[in-house]
Design a protein around this motif. Structure first.
Motif, PDB file in Angstrom:
ATOM      1  N   UNK A 153       0.834  -1.197   0.000  1.00  0.00           N
ATOM      2  CA  UNK A 153       0.000   0.000   0.000  1.00  0.00           C
ATOM      3  C   UNK A 153       0.870   1.248   0.000  1.00  0.00           C
ATOM      4  N   UNK A 154       0.343   2.318  -0.563  1.00  0.00           N
ATOM      5  CA  UNK A 154       1.062   3.583  -0.530  1.00  0.00           C
ATOM      6  C   UNK A 154       0.860   4.252   0.822  1.00  0.00           C
ATOM      7  N   UNK A 155       1.727   5.198   1.124  1.00  0.00           N
ATOM      8  CA  UNK A 155       1.583   5.948   2.371  1.00  0.00           C
ATOM      9  C   UNK A 155       0.231   6.651   2.422  1.00  0.00           C
ATOM     10  N   UNK A 156      -0.193   7.180   1.281  1.00  0.00           N
ATOM     11  CA  UNK A 156      -1.486   7.875   1.239  1.00  0.00           C
ATOM     12  C   UNK A 156      -2.625   6.916   1.568  1.00  0.00           C
ATOM     13  N   UNK A 157      -2.606   5.711   0.999  1.00  0.00           N
ATOM     14  CA  UNK A 157      -3.656   4.742   1.278  1.00  0.00           C
ATOM     15  C   UNK A 157      -3.697   4.362   2.760  1.00  0.00           C
ATOM     16  N   UNK A 158      -2.521   4.158   3.346  1.00  0.00           N
ATOM     17  CA  UNK A 158      -2.464   3.781   4.757  1.00  0.00           C
ATOM     18  C   UNK A 158      -2.971   4.926   5.626  1.00  0.00           C
ATOM     19  N   UNK A 159      -2.577   6.152   5.284  1.00  0.00           N
ATOM     20  CA  UNK A 159      -3.022   7.318   6.051  1.00  0.00           C
ATOM     21  C   UNK A 159      -4.541   7.464   5.985  1.00  0.00           C
ATOM     22  N   UNK A 160      -5.103   7.265   4.801  1.00  0.00           N
ATOM     23  CA  UNK A 160      -6.557   7.364   4.674  1.00  0.00           C
ATOM     24  C   UNK A 160      -7.256   6.269   5.468  1.00  0.00           C
ATOM     25  N   UNK A 189      -6.279   4.964   8.196  1.00  0.00           N
ATOM     26  CA  UNK A 189      -6.189   5.276   9.622  1.00  0.00           C
ATOM     27  C   UNK A 189      -6.722   6.670   9.948  1.00  0.00           C
ATOM     28  N   UNK A 190      -7.211   7.367   8.925  1.00  0.00           N
ATOM     29  CA  UNK A 190      -7.798   8.697   9.110  1.00  0.00           C
ATOM     30  C   UNK A 190      -6.815   9.658   9.772  1.00  0.00           C
ATOM     31  N   UNK A 191      -5.563   9.625   9.329  1.00  0.00           N
ATOM     32  CA  UNK A 191      -4.545  10.562   9.820  1.00  0.00           C
ATOM     33  C   UNK A 191      -3.944  11.260   8.614  1.00  0.00           C
ATOM     34  N   UNK A 192      -3.317  12.443   8.814  1.00  0.00           N
ATOM     35  CA  UNK A 192      -2.678  13.124   7.691  1.00  0.00           C
ATOM     36  C   UNK A 192      -1.578  12.269   7.066  1.00  0.00           C
ATOM     37  N   UNK A 193      -1.398  12.428   5.760  1.00  0.00           N
ATOM     38  CA  UNK A 193      -0.380  11.642   5.073  1.00  0.00           C
ATOM     39  C   UNK A 193       1.009  11.912   5.643  1.00  0.00           C
ATOM     40  N   UNK A 194       1.284  13.175   6.010  1.00  0.00           N
ATOM     41  CA  UNK A 194       2.598  13.505   6.566  1.00  0.00           C
ATOM     42  C   UNK A 194       2.846  12.773   7.880  1.00  0.00           C
ATOM     43  N   UNK A 195       1.804  12.640   8.687  1.00  0.00           N
ATOM     44  CA  UNK A 195       1.936  11.914   9.957  1.00  0.00           C
ATOM     45  C   UNK A 195       2.277  10.459   9.712  1.00  0.00           C
ATOM     46  N   UNK A 196       1.579   9.837   8.766  1.00  0.00           N
ATOM     47  CA  UNK A 196       1.855   8.433   8.463  1.00  0.00           C
ATOM     48  C   UNK A 196       3.232   8.272   7.833  1.00  0.00           C
ATOM     49  N   UNK A 197       3.634   9.226   7.010  1.00  0.00           N
ATOM     50  CA  UNK A 197       4.962   9.149   6.391  1.00  0.00           C
ATOM     51  C   UNK A 197       6.061   9.173   7.456  1.00  0.00           C
ATOM     52  N   UNK A 198       5.892  10.011   8.475  1.00  0.00           N
ATOM     53  CA  UNK A 198       6.865  10.065   9.565  1.00  0.00           C
ATOM     54  C   UNK A 198       6.890   8.761  10.338  1.00  0.00           C
ATOM     55  N   UNK A 199       5.714   8.186  10.576  1.00  0.00           N
ATOM     56  CA  UNK A 199       5.637   6.927  11.315  1.00  0.00           C
ATOM     57  C   UNK A 199       6.362   5.815  10.552  1.00  0.00           C
ATOM     58  N   UNK A 200       6.117   5.749   9.254  1.00  0.00           N
ATOM     59  CA  UNK A 200       6.747   4.713   8.443  1.00  0.00           C
ATOM     60  C   UNK A 200       8.250   4.934   8.350  1.00  0.00           C
ATOM     61  N   UNK A 201       8.670   6.186   8.206  1.00  0.00           N
ATOM     62  CA  UNK A 201      10.106   6.478   8.116  1.00  0.00           C
ATOM     63  C   UNK A 201      10.830   6.080   9.395  1.00  0.00           C
ATOM     64  N   UNK A 202      10.227   6.371  10.534  1.00  0.00           N
ATOM     65  CA  UNK A 202      10.847   5.975  11.799  1.00  0.00           C
ATOM     66  C   UNK A 202      10.943   4.460  11.901  1.00  0.00           C
ATOM     67  N   UNK A 203       9.896   3.780  11.475  1.00  0.00           N
ATOM     68  CA  UNK A 203       9.904   2.313  11.532  1.00  0.00           C
ATOM     69  C   UNK A 203      10.991   1.742  10.630  1.00  0.00           C
ATOM     70  N   UNK A 204      11.133   2.307   9.437  1.00  0.00           N
ATOM     71  CA  UNK A 204      12.160   1.814   8.508  1.00  0.00           C
ATOM     72  C   UNK A 204      13.557   2.030   9.073  1.00  0.00           C
ATOM     73  N   UNK A 205      13.767   3.185   9.687  1.00  0.00           N
ATOM     74  CA  UNK A 205      15.083   3.435  10.287  1.00  0.00           C
ATOM     75  C   UNK A 205      15.362   2.448  11.416  1.00  0.00           C
ATOM     76  N   UNK A 206      14.311   2.100  12.159  1.00  0.00           N
ATOM     77  CA  UNK A 206      14.487   1.186  13.285  1.00  0.00           C
ATOM     78  C   UNK A 206      14.940  -0.188  12.827  1.00  0.00           C
ATOM     79  N   UNK A 207      14.364  -0.686  11.736  1.00  0.00           N
ATOM     80  CA  UNK A 207      14.673  -2.056  11.314  1.00  0.00           C
ATOM     81  C   UNK A 207      15.827  -2.124  10.320  1.00  0.00           C
TER      82      UNK A 207
END
Length: 386
Positions: free
Chosen positions: A122-129, A131-149
């Motif tokens: 799924x795209x970041x936009x699809x995931x954000x929609x 979860x009903x959160x802004x796309x930028x918020x979801x992008x930050x969440x995913x980026x942090x997760x990627x850095x972690x792993x």
């Protein structure tokens, strides 16, 4: 454009890049670039080897991004040159990606988001929609997760139970935005079941199918929540139920009972009853006893109290409820249901109102509010008739 094909190929392409030496974050970015390119190019006709095409494009994107001097110094010992064209590797890296996305260092919400992005495609936009959160918020969440792993070595077998809990979280999010997360969770669990032979994977898939089979009957024409007892069973998906029961029977035959198999067995008993009144509540109580033994979960004990109340009467249900923490989610709603069955309408109405205030969703809040109003009206009528 076959979006389903692209999403099904995503984990395999990402796994190949990671196995070649790309760190997870860079590889995932490269794969997303390749998917965007496929969306642009493939409407004119998909290549004969779609996976090989995506691997080649993603690898070029990764190499292009890594050819700065700083990146070359970090990677020159482990980045190989672009491989010759040919069929993509048949090694299935899907399971590796599941374990990586469910890494214990990630929060549950981050693990879910990363699984939807890396394994689900799924795209970041699809995931954000969803979860009903802004796309930028979801992008930050995913980026942090990627850095972690990034850089995490999976040199030991992963924890299947953690992967399953992440998938169960995805399923429980249900439908929101333009992505049906329940259907997506079923797709991902099917994918997992194809690469690992584990009874709890089968148990979770069966549980999802049995629950999702009731999806069409869970709301009325006005969008109001319809509880299980009031659902139109003629609208249940019988083919999905049959598939879920078949998968569950195969898992139970292995005699390695787990939490998701027990939950699926309870769902199967509900699905098997022609009417709510014909539900085999004594057998459901037995399965809840198994769940308590497996998990010792207060939430399981709460649900067991409902089953006991149906099997042995509201007094027995209230006795089973008595030792549980009143702050548990849904505790006031369960207490309200049992007190209503016991005939104490004023108390049940107050408890339904309390449950409505604590409801996690608008639909559940409105349903509980209507229940409180219904009982208040009935209690006043009973007083007038006394």
């Amino acid at each position: 454009m076959d979006e389903a094909l692209l999403r099904s190929l995503t984990p395999g392409v990402l796994g190949i890049l990671v196995r070649r030496g790309a760190d997870f974050a860079a590889a995932e970015d490269a794969v997303q670039d390749a998917l965007v390119e496929a969306v642009r190019v493939w409407p004119g006709g998909a290549p004969r080897d779609p996976k090989g095409w995506l691997v080649a494009v993603a690898w070029r994107r990764f190499l292009d991004a890594s050819r700065s001097e700083a990146a070359r110094r970090r990677r020159e010992e482990r980045v190989e040159e672009e491989p010759p064209p040919g069929p993509a590797s048949e090694v299935d890296d899907t399971l590796r990606l599941y374990f990586l996305c469910a890494h214990p260092s990630l929060s549950p919400s981050s693990a879910v988001a990363l699984t939807l992005r890396a394994v689900g495609g799924l795209t970041t936009r699809q995931i954000a929609r969803a979860y009903l959160v802004p796309e930028a918020t979801m992008a930050q969440r995913i980026s942090r997760a990627k850095r972690t792993v990034s850089g995490v070595r999976l040199d030991r077998p992963g924890d299947v139970s953690t992967v399953l809990r992440v998938l169960y979280l995805v399923f429980n999010e249900g439908y929101a935005g333009d992505v049906d997360l329940a259907a997506e969770a079923i797709r991902l669990t099917r994918q997992l079941a194809a690469v690992i032979d584990h009874p709890e994977v089968a148990g979770l898939l069966a549980l999802m199918l049995l629950h999702h089979a009731r999806w069409a009957s869970r709301t009325g024409p006005d969008g109001a929540l319809v509880p299980l007892a009031g659902q139109d069973r003629g609208r249940w998906d019988t083919e999905m139920i049959a598939e879920g029961v078949g998968i569950l029977q195969g898992a139970l035959a292995l005699d390695r009972l787990g939490e998701f198999q027990a939950q699926a067995a309870i769902a199967a008993l509900h699905a098997d009853a022609p009417t709510a009144g014909e539900t085999d509540w004594p057998q459901i109580v037995e399965w809840y006893d198994e769940l308590v033994r497996l998990t010792d979960s207060p939430v399981v004990r709460l649900n067991r109290a409902v089953a006991v109340g149906e099997a042995d009467g509201p007094g027995a249900g209230l006795a089973a409820l008595a030792g549980l923490d009143a702050s548990l989610p849904r505790h006031p709603a369960v207490a309200a249901h049992l007190h209503e069955r016991a005939g104490d309408l004023p108390l049940a109405a107050r408890l339904y109102a309390e449950a409505a205030e604590r409801a996690p969703t608008v639909g559940e809040r409105d349903h509980l509010t209507r229940q409180a109003a219904r009982l208040n009206t009935a209690a006043r009528g009973r007083q007038r008739g006394a």
